[in-house]
Design a protein around this motif. Structure first.
Motif, short mmCIF file in Angstrom:
data_model
loop_
_atom_site.label_atom_id
_atom_site.label_comp_id
_atom_site.label_asym_id
_atom_site.label_seq_id
_atom_site.Cartn_x
_atom_site.Cartn_y
_atom_site.Cartn_z
N LEU A 109 31.66 17.43 12.80
CA LEU A 109 30.58 17.31 13.41
C LEU A 109 29.20 17.56 12.92
O LEU A 109 29.09 18.68 12.43
CB LEU A 109 30.36 17.47 14.79
N PRO A 110 28.33 16.65 12.69
CA PRO A 110 26.77 16.91 12.45
C PRO A 110 26.36 17.87 13.46
O PRO A 110 26.82 17.90 14.67
CB PRO A 110 26.17 15.78 12.55
N ARG A 111 25.39 18.58 13.34
CA ARG A 111 24.91 19.65 14.21
C ARG A 111 23.75 19.10 15.27
O ARG A 111 23.28 19.67 16.17
CB ARG A 111 24.08 20.80 13.44
N THR A 112 23.37 17.75 15.15
CA THR A 112 22.53 17.22 15.78
C THR A 112 23.11 16.14 16.64
O THR A 112 24.12 15.30 16.17
CB THR A 112 21.42 16.69 15.17
N LEU A 113 22.62 15.66 17.88
CA LEU A 113 22.96 14.66 18.72
C LEU A 113 22.67 13.34 17.88
O LEU A 113 23.59 12.43 17.98
CB LEU A 113 22.25 14.59 19.97
N ALA A 114 21.67 13.23 17.34
CA ALA A 114 21.30 11.82 16.62
C ALA A 114 22.15 11.94 15.52
O ALA A 114 22.68 10.68 15.04
CB ALA A 114 19.74 11.81 16.13
N GLY B 11 25.86 17.78 25.66
CA GLY B 11 26.03 16.38 25.88
C GLY B 11 26.58 15.86 24.44
O GLY B 11 26.64 14.55 24.29
N MET B 12 26.95 16.47 23.44
CA MET B 12 27.46 16.14 22.26
C MET B 12 28.97 15.44 22.48
O MET B 12 29.14 14.23 21.79
CB MET B 12 27.95 17.34 21.10
N ASN B 13 29.62 15.51 23.25
CA ASN B 13 31.03 15.11 23.75
C ASN B 13 30.57 13.60 24.49
O ASN B 13 31.52 12.89 24.56
CB ASN B 13 31.89 15.92 24.44
N GLU B 14 29.32 13.40 24.80
CA GLU B 14 28.98 12.06 25.67
C GLU B 14 28.50 11.17 24.75
O GLU B 14 28.60 10.03 24.72
CB GLU B 14 28.11 12.45 26.69
#
Length: 353
Positions: free
Chosen positions: A89-94, A125-128
């Motif tokens: 996974l990237p480290r940012t939500l975007a 919120g990353m899993n959302e």
């Protein structure tokens, strides 16, 4: 091969293999898309026995990939028609949002996405976030302090595509950004502080008629594009170790109408720029890796600037005032003076020996 992998990469591979086997196995399908480094790509090739399409944020596209792999940017060709995407996974939500949207738009309707990260790097919120692009999203059990997100069922209308662009106060051109780039489409306050003094500093630098200016660690390319618009005779190079940054800078230059005068280079610390060939280096260096603050993270960039600047050339740097970089700048480049200072940021000018 798996011994070279991070716990997150091993978890992603194991979860992908088990879940893919449960739906009938992979032998009859085509390429696998991998988000990660060469070691993960090679391990995925061994595990699935399939051609690999690889995206690694920090490896330039021309660098030869492992056998059986082909290297791509974060573009439709990376995931076109694939039924399995595996990686980190990237480290940012975007960044998560960008990958999820890209896969949902261009992969097969039966695609399975398995991306993992260390638990300490999972933002709230990353899993959302993948739910904007996928109907089914779940988290794996934790293992070795890592956890995977599993997504399937692309939505008919996924998250909007990247790079995205926005016009911001203080600039006369829009900023374009991929999801993984620092500050995104905003003008970060360090860059703003450097821009406030840049006109006067360039005027005072006694530049040649056609100077070479490098935006080192360019991010979205704001400093490079500003310079190209205000010094029409300059050759401007925007360089960064991040694919997303270089691609963002290229798009920012296109939107600003200066793509013909801004060269973008995907390289670590300006590698490939000849020694003593540059008149001005502009630098807003990073000081943290994820959530960890690293006081000397900018020092390799200072040494790179000292290497590429001509004698008498100018390095203009902005940094968080508490980092006290002046001594390192003196050692790596040359005499350094303070140009501006706020409670948060310091701007310095260094003259190359």
């Amino acid at each position: 091969m798996t011994d070279a992998l991070s716990p997150a990469a091993r978890l992603a591979l194991d979860e992908a293999f088990e879940r893919d086997a449960a739906r009938g196995g992979f032998a009859h399908r085509g390429a696998v898309a991998v988000i990660g480094d060469d070691a993960l790509a090679a391990a995925a090739r061994e595990r699935f026995g399939s051609p690999i399409r690889l995206f690694h944020e920090l490896t330039p596209i021309p660098v030869a990939p492992p056998e059986g792999c082909e290297r791509h940017g974060l573009v439709p060709e990376l995931v076109d028609g694939v039924t399995l995407v595996v990686g980190e996974l990237p480290r940012t939500l975007a960044g998560v949002d960008e990958i999820a949207g890209l896969v949902a738009r261009h992969a097969d309707a039966d695609v399975l996405v398995v991306l993992a990260a260390r638990e300490k790097n999972l933002e709230r919120g990353m899993n959302e976030r993948p739910r904007d692009s996928f109907l089914e999203v779940a988290a794996s059990r934790g293992r070795d302090k890592a956890r995977a997100l599993i997504a399937s069922g692309p939505r008919p209308t996924p998250s909007p595509a990247y790079p995205r662009s926005e016009i911001v106060s203080g600039l006369d051109f829009p900023i374009a950004a991929h999801g993984a780039v620092f500050a995104g489409t905003r003008l970060d306050i360090g860059t703003r502080a450097l821009l406030e003094v840049l006109p006067a500093q360039l005027d005072a630098a006694a530049l040649p008629e056609r100077p070479t200016v490098v935006d080192l660690g360019c991010g979205t390319g704001v400093l490079a594009v500003w310079t190209a618009r205000h010094l029409p005779g300059a050759r401007v190079i925007a360089t960064d170790r991040s694919w997303s940054a270089v691609s963002s800078a290229s798009r920012t230059a296109q939107l600003a109408g200066v793509a013909d005068r801004v060269d973008t280079v995907h390289a670590d610390a300006g590698e490939g720029i000849p020694d003593r060939s540059v008149d001005v280096v502009l630098l807003n260096p990073p000081f943290h890796d994820g959530r960890a603050v690293i006081d000397d993270m900018a020092h390799p960039l200072f040494r790179a600037a000292g290497r590429m600047l001509r004698p008498g050339g100018t390095l203009l740097t902005v940094y968080n005032s508490h980092l006290k970089h002046r001594g390192a700048l003196e050692r790596s480049v040359g005499p350094t003076s303070q140009v501006a200072r706020t409670p948060k940021f310091t701007v310095t000018r260094s003259i190359a020996r």
